[in-house]
Write an enzyme that holds these catalytic residues in place. Structure first.
Site, PDB file in Angstrom:
ATOM      1  N   TYR A   1     -12.547  -2.573  -3.624  1.00 42.49           N
ATOM      2  CA  TYR A   1     -13.186  -2.550  -2.300  1.00 42.49           C
ATOM      3  C   TYR A   1     -14.713  -2.612  -2.378  1.00 42.49           C
ATOM      4  O   TYR A   1     -15.395  -2.236  -1.432  1.00 42.49           O
ATOM      5  CB  TYR A   1     -12.763  -1.293  -1.536  1.00 42.49           C
ATOM      6  CG  TYR A   1     -11.333  -1.331  -1.042  1.00 42.49           C
ATOM      7  CD1 TYR A   1     -10.868  -2.369  -0.248  1.00 42.49           C
ATOM      8  CD2 TYR A   1     -10.445  -0.310  -1.353  1.00 42.49           C
ATOM      9  CE1 TYR A   1      -9.562  -2.406   0.216  1.00 42.49           C
ATOM     10  CE2 TYR A   1      -9.137  -0.319  -0.891  1.00 42.49           C
ATOM     11  CZ  TYR A   1      -8.707  -1.376  -0.106  1.00 42.49           C
ATOM     12  OH  TYR A   1      -7.419  -1.402   0.355  1.00 42.49           O
TER      13      TYR A   1
ATOM     14  N   THR B   1      -4.873  -7.749  10.592  1.00 46.87           N
ATOM     15  CA  THR B   1      -5.122  -6.449   9.971  1.00 46.87           C
ATOM     16  C   THR B   1      -4.735  -5.297  10.891  1.00 46.87           C
ATOM     17  O   THR B   1      -4.158  -4.309  10.456  1.00 46.87           O
ATOM     18  CB  THR B   1      -6.611  -6.330   9.584  1.00 46.87           C
ATOM     19  OG1 THR B   1      -6.930  -7.407   8.705  1.00 46.87           O
ATOM     20  CG2 THR B   1      -6.902  -5.018   8.880  1.00 46.87           C
TER      21      THR B   1
ATOM     22  N   HIS C   1      -1.759  -5.535   1.589  1.00 48.02           N
ATOM     23  CA  HIS C   1      -3.023  -6.256   1.392  1.00 48.02           C
ATOM     24  C   HIS C   1      -2.699  -7.608   0.787  1.00 48.02           C
ATOM     25  O   HIS C   1      -1.832  -7.709  -0.078  1.00 48.02           O
ATOM     26  CB  HIS C   1      -3.942  -5.489   0.423  1.00 48.02           C
ATOM     27  CG  HIS C   1      -5.043  -6.337  -0.141  1.00 48.02           C
ATOM     28  ND1 HIS C   1      -6.230  -6.532   0.522  1.00 48.02           N
ATOM     29  CD2 HIS C   1      -5.115  -7.074  -1.284  1.00 48.02           C
ATOM     30  CE1 HIS C   1      -7.002  -7.342  -0.202  1.00 48.02           C
ATOM     31  NE2 HIS C   1      -6.343  -7.673  -1.303  1.00 48.02           N
TER      32      HIS C   1
ATOM     33  N   GLU D   1      -9.123 -10.756  -7.743  1.00 40.90           N
ATOM     34  CA  GLU D   1      -8.231  -9.610  -7.560  1.00 40.90           C
ATOM     35  C   GLU D   1      -7.087  -9.623  -8.572  1.00 40.90           C
ATOM     36  O   GLU D   1      -6.708  -8.570  -9.085  1.00 40.90           O
ATOM     37  CB  GLU D   1      -7.698  -9.587  -6.127  1.00 40.90           C
ATOM     38  CG  GLU D   1      -8.776  -9.262  -5.112  1.00 40.90           C
ATOM     39  CD  GLU D   1      -8.278  -9.256  -3.683  1.00 40.90           C
ATOM     40  OE1 GLU D   1      -7.154  -9.742  -3.409  1.00 40.90           O
ATOM     41  OE2 GLU D   1      -9.030  -8.755  -2.820  1.00 40.90           O
TER      42      GLU D   1
ATOM     43  N   ARG E   1       2.937  -6.757   9.748  1.00 41.17           N
ATOM     44  CA  ARG E   1       2.172  -5.725  10.444  1.00 41.17           C
ATOM     45  C   ARG E   1       2.555  -5.629  11.913  1.00 41.17           C
ATOM     46  O   ARG E   1       2.570  -4.536  12.476  1.00 41.17           O
ATOM     47  CB  ARG E   1       0.683  -5.988  10.286  1.00 41.17           C
ATOM     48  CG  ARG E   1       0.202  -5.769   8.851  1.00 41.17           C
ATOM     49  CD  ARG E   1      -1.217  -6.196   8.685  1.00 41.17           C
ATOM     50  NE  ARG E   1      -1.761  -5.877   7.371  1.00 41.17           N
ATOM     51  CZ  ARG E   1      -2.745  -6.556   6.822  1.00 41.17           C
ATOM     52  NH1 ARG E   1      -3.306  -7.577   7.454  1.00 41.17           N
ATOM     53  NH2 ARG E   1      -3.193  -6.215   5.634  1.00 41.17           N
TER      54      ARG E   1
ATOM     55  N   ASN F   1      -1.720  -0.073   7.321  1.00 37.86           N
ATOM     56  CA  ASN F   1      -1.152  -1.365   7.716  1.00 37.86           C
ATOM     57  C   ASN F   1      -0.283  -2.003   6.634  1.00 37.86           C
ATOM     58  O   ASN F   1      -0.091  -3.208   6.628  1.00 37.86           O
ATOM     59  CB  ASN F   1      -2.254  -2.309   8.192  1.00 37.86           C
ATOM     60  CG  ASN F   1      -3.291  -2.601   7.137  1.00 37.86           C
ATOM     61  OD1 ASN F   1      -3.080  -2.357   5.954  1.00 37.86           O
ATOM     62  ND2 ASN F   1      -4.412  -3.146   7.553  1.00 37.86           N
TER      63      ASN F   1
ATOM     64  N   LYS G   1       0.825  -1.208   0.000  1.00 40.99           N
ATOM     65  CA  LYS G   1       0.000   0.000   0.000  1.00 40.99           C
ATOM     66  C   LYS G   1       0.865   1.266   0.000  1.00 40.99           C
ATOM     67  O   LYS G   1       2.081   1.210   0.244  1.00 40.99           O
ATOM     68  CB  LYS G   1      -0.918  -0.022   1.220  1.00 40.99           C
ATOM     69  CG  LYS G   1      -1.924  -1.166   1.187  1.00 40.99           C
ATOM     70  CD  LYS G   1      -2.775  -1.145   2.451  1.00 40.99           C
ATOM     71  CE  LYS G   1      -3.769  -2.272   2.485  1.00 40.99           C
ATOM     72  NZ  LYS G   1      -4.590  -2.247   3.714  1.00 40.99           N
TER      73      LYS G   1
ATOM     74  N   ARG H   1      -0.971 -14.501   4.190  1.00 39.75           N
ATOM     75  CA  ARG H   1      -1.706 -13.956   5.323  1.00 39.75           C
ATOM     76  C   ARG H   1      -0.967 -14.210   6.638  1.00 39.75           C
ATOM     77  O   ARG H   1      -0.983 -13.378   7.537  1.00 39.75           O
ATOM     78  CB  ARG H   1      -3.130 -14.494   5.332  1.00 39.75           C
ATOM     79  CG  ARG H   1      -3.894 -13.961   4.092  1.00 39.75           C
ATOM     80  CD  ARG H   1      -5.354 -14.187   4.120  1.00 39.75           C
ATOM     81  NE  ARG H   1      -6.050 -13.393   5.104  1.00 39.75           N
ATOM     82  CZ  ARG H   1      -6.339 -12.102   4.986  1.00 39.75           C
ATOM     83  NH1 ARG H   1      -5.940 -11.426   3.914  1.00 39.75           N
ATOM     84  NH2 ARG H   1      -7.004 -11.478   5.928  1.00 39.75           N
TER      85      ARG H   1
ATOM     86  N   PHE I   1     -16.450   3.185   6.702  1.00 37.02           N
ATOM     87  CA  PHE I   1     -15.018   3.334   6.458  1.00 37.02           C
ATOM     88  C   PHE I   1     -14.638   3.272   4.975  1.00 37.02           C
ATOM     89  O   PHE I   1     -13.472   3.467   4.623  1.00 37.02           O
ATOM     90  CB  PHE I   1     -14.218   2.278   7.245  1.00 37.02           C
ATOM     91  CG  PHE I   1     -14.611   0.859   6.951  1.00 37.02           C
ATOM     92  CD1 PHE I   1     -14.052   0.171   5.885  1.00 37.02           C
ATOM     93  CD2 PHE I   1     -15.530   0.190   7.762  1.00 37.02           C
ATOM     94  CE1 PHE I   1     -14.403  -1.141   5.614  1.00 37.02           C
ATOM     95  CE2 PHE I   1     -15.889  -1.124   7.506  1.00 37.02           C
ATOM     96  CZ  PHE I   1     -15.321  -1.793   6.429  1.00 37.02           C
TER      97      PHE I   1
END
Length: 139
Positions: A49, A91, A115, A126, A102, A112, A9, A85, A57
């Site tokens: 998203y 998260t 993704h 995706e 993270r 964070n 990100k 993950r 949010f």
């Protein structure tokens, strides 16, 4: 071999952590099959998203992910979604295990760093959002 999408990100790119994050995933045993850096458009952010559309949010998610350059990567390996993950951590960086990306480097739940697709089905969707077939090794 499974494949999954990872986004580094804008906060990860801005903080100069791109190499560190990629290295952690490669050390896990995952292999890069596609990668590019770009500035995400509003349209792509809304599609990415879409599951969160209408939630309070949502505007913040879109605003953040379009705030700067990011790196999109497809990683390949056994149980790639689960492996990514695990390396990413929870998260919320405060709840993420130390040793995870993270847990070690994240600042807050909104910033964070990274993704990763949450299921093999979402990984397929995706990857198609971010990459054309000709951009992916082995396709």
């Amino acid at each position: 071999m499974d494949r999954t999408l990872v986004l580094i990100k804008p906060d990860g790119v801005a903080r100069g952590l791109t190499g560190e994050l990629i290295a952690r995933l490669e050390r896990k045993g995952l292999r890069i099959v596609a990668m590019k850096m770009f500035h995400m458009s509003q349209d792509l952010a809304h599609r990415h998203y879409a599951v969160h559309k209408g939630k309070p949010f949502f505007p913040g998610l879109v605003g953040f992910i379009t705030s700067g350059r990011l790196v999109a990567i497809i990683f390949e390996g056994p149980r790639a979604v689960e492996a990514v993950r695990q390396v990413m951590g929870a998260t919320d960086p405060v709840k993420a295990d130390m040793g995870s990306i993270r847990g070690d480097l994240g600042l807050d739940i909104e910033h964070n760093l990274i993704h990763g697709s949450d299921s093999p089905e979402n990984a397929e969707l995706e990857m198609e959002l971010f990459f054309e077939a000709g951009e992916i090794l082995g396709r």
